[in-house]
Design a protein around this motif. Structure first.
Motif, short mmCIF file in Angstrom:
data_model
loop_
_atom_site.label_atom_id
_atom_site.label_comp_id
_atom_site.label_asym_id
_atom_site.label_seq_id
_atom_site.Cartn_x
_atom_site.Cartn_y
_atom_site.Cartn_z
N SER A 156 0.87 -1.38 -0.03
CA SER A 156 0.03 0.23 0.05
C SER A 156 0.90 1.19 0.01
O SER A 156 1.86 1.41 0.53
N PRO A 157 0.48 2.29 -0.65
CA PRO A 157 1.08 3.59 -0.62
C PRO A 157 1.10 4.28 0.50
O PRO A 157 0.08 4.31 1.12
N ARG A 158 2.09 4.84 0.90
CA ARG A 158 2.10 5.62 2.31
C ARG A 158 2.85 6.87 2.35
O ARG A 158 4.06 6.73 1.50
N LYS A 159 2.53 7.65 2.84
CA LYS A 159 3.32 9.29 3.07
C LYS A 159 4.57 8.88 3.83
O LYS A 159 4.38 8.13 5.08
N ALA A 160 5.80 9.37 3.52
CA ALA A 160 7.02 9.14 4.46
C ALA A 160 6.88 10.44 5.52
O ALA A 160 6.61 11.47 5.24
N GLY A 161 7.36 10.00 6.77
CA GLY A 161 7.78 10.95 7.48
C GLY A 161 6.67 11.24 8.53
O GLY A 161 5.54 10.61 8.36
N ARG A 162 6.69 12.25 9.24
CA ARG A 162 5.51 12.51 10.42
C ARG A 162 4.77 13.72 9.70
O ARG A 162 5.24 14.34 8.93
N LYS A 163 3.63 13.93 10.16
CA LYS A 163 2.82 15.15 9.89
C LYS A 163 3.44 16.19 10.45
O LYS A 163 4.03 16.25 11.62
N PRO A 164 3.20 17.37 9.53
CA PRO A 164 3.96 18.66 10.14
C PRO A 164 3.29 18.92 11.53
O PRO A 164 2.00 18.96 11.51
N LYS A 165 4.00 19.63 12.43
CA LYS A 165 3.41 20.35 13.58
C LYS A 165 2.73 21.55 13.18
O LYS A 165 3.28 22.14 12.35
N LYS A 166 1.62 21.84 14.04
CA LYS A 166 0.94 23.15 13.77
C LYS A 166 1.82 24.17 14.43
O LYS A 166 2.26 24.07 15.80
N SER A 167 2.12 25.21 13.77
CA SER A 167 2.89 26.28 14.33
C SER A 167 2.31 27.05 15.40
O SER A 167 1.29 27.27 15.48
N SER A 168 2.74 27.34 16.61
CA SER A 168 2.34 27.86 17.77
C SER A 168 2.66 29.32 17.64
O SER A 168 2.13 30.25 18.51
#
Length: 66
Positions: free
Chosen positions: A49-61
């Motif tokens: 299955s295709p998957r995105k690499a890496g983590r989701k980006p954090k929301k900027s505070s």
């Protein structure tokens, strides 16, 4: 059927990640005593299955407007 260690080796991930995927329902598995047996077809399907690499980006505070 594969053990969690065999599934982890096949997917090149940790046994902990296999347990997370079982808990999420991504991998089909059956519990025998205190050991999981992972369905080999679900491991193959996950591997292909295709998957995105890496983590989701954090929301900027930091606020954009200063």
């Amino acid at each position: 059927m594969l053990t969690t260690a065999e599934a982890a080796a096949a997917l090149n991930v940790s046994r902990r990640r296999i347990n997370e995927l079982i808990k999420l329902g991504t991998l089909k598995a059956t519990r025998f005593g205190n050991a999981w047996q992972v369905d080999q077809e679900s491991v193959k399907a996950y591997k292909n299955s295709p998957r995105k690499a890496g983590r989701k980006p954090k929301k900027s505070s930091i606020s954009a407007s200063k």
